[in-house]
Scaffold this motif. Structure first.
Motif: not given
Length: 288
Positions: A52-71
């Motif tokens: 999934e990360i590679a698919a994002a990078a392939a269209v120009g989104i090489p940086k992500l912020v992964q967000v938690g919602v609980d512990v």
């Protein structure tokens, strides 16, 4: 978005195809890869997440912020950021989780511990939600929000705010506590007047796929007000999928659709906007 909504998000058919790549790299400032890839019933494998990360990078989104919602999801987010160079983490107890009693001393202590990790760069998503949580949970939400603001300040990292139907209340708490140096309104949902109040306080507005919806003229007016150094873009995946795929599962590889809509809304040339979004993200969250 809280994990309790994930089952609805994952009953919407197959993910849409990837869009045309951006001319310059941008980013996704808010995603939930654990839910987007794995769904509610299981956590995804490393291979699934990496794809999934590679698919994002392939269209120009090489940086992500992964967000938690609980512990648990915050721990997962921190672990992913520690192993993957494309990902930074945000950790928190979602306001709807807090409103249901999850913001115990032990849980907040674990968020505080995670916030000290080098690849954790934000506390969030935290804030207030008057839509899914009833009045009986509002005091607990507010106490949790205040505690999270303190954690962000203590560790010198960004604060990522979830604000749903609580604009005035969120500003009241922020004014009481004082904003951390970097404060992001995730999935900004207000109008131009509220945007001005947030911008005047130095906050950054992050726009999701809702910006592309036909009935979102108020969001486009708000986005048009924001200086480039107070503007971010996100998916909140698997939720809030941009047009023309509204109603299907979202993913970081669909960010280019929202970036193009943002360029049209702001009148900023696409390549320049991509560069500005990256610059703002690196100021807010630090270098990847």
């Amino acid at each position: 978005m809280s994990r309790s909504a994930s089952s609805r998000a994952n009953r919407r058919g197959e993910p849409p195809p990837s869009p045309e790549a951006l001319p310059s790299p941008a980013l996704d400032s808010h995603t939930h890869l654990d839910i987007a890839v794995g769904g509610e019933e299981r956590l995804p494998t490393e291979a699934e997440v990496d794809a999934e990360i590679a698919a994002a990078a392939a269209v120009g989104i090489p940086k992500l912020v992964q967000v938690g919602v609980d512990v648990a999801s915050s721990q997962w987010s921190a672990a992913l950021a520690a192993r993957h160079p494309s990902v930074l983490a945000a950790v928190a107890l979602h306001p709807n989780e807090a409103g249901a009693g999850a913001a115990t001393d032990e849980a907040l202590a674990e968020i505080d511990r995670l916030a000290a990790l080098p690849r954790v760069r934000a506390v969030g998503e935290t804030g207030l939600d008057r839509f899914r949580t009833g009045p009986e949970g509002w005091a607990a939400q507010e106490a949790s929000f205040r505690a999270h603001i303190g954690i962000a300040k203590r560790h010198g990292i960004a604060l990522v705010i979830h604000d749903r139907d609580a604009h005035a209340e969120v500003l009241r708490v922020l004014d009481d506590e004082g904003l951390p140096e970097h404060t992001v309104f995730h999935c900004f949902s207000g109008d131009a007047a509220f945007a001005r109040q947030c911008l005047d306080r130095g906050a950054v507005l992050s726009f999701a796929g809702t910006l592309t919806f036909a009935n979102a003229g108020n969001l486009r007016e708000a986005a048009a007000l924001a200086p480039l150094d107070q503007l971010l873009v996100e998916t909140d995946s698997p939720f809030l999928t941009p047009v023309p795929h509204r109603g299907r599962p979202n993913g970081s590889r669909l960010v280019p659709l929202t970036v193009r809509a943002l360029a049209e809304t702001t009148g900023v040339e696409l390549d320049r906007l991509c560069q500005a979004l990256t610059t703002t993200a690196e100021r807010v969250f630090g270098q990847w």
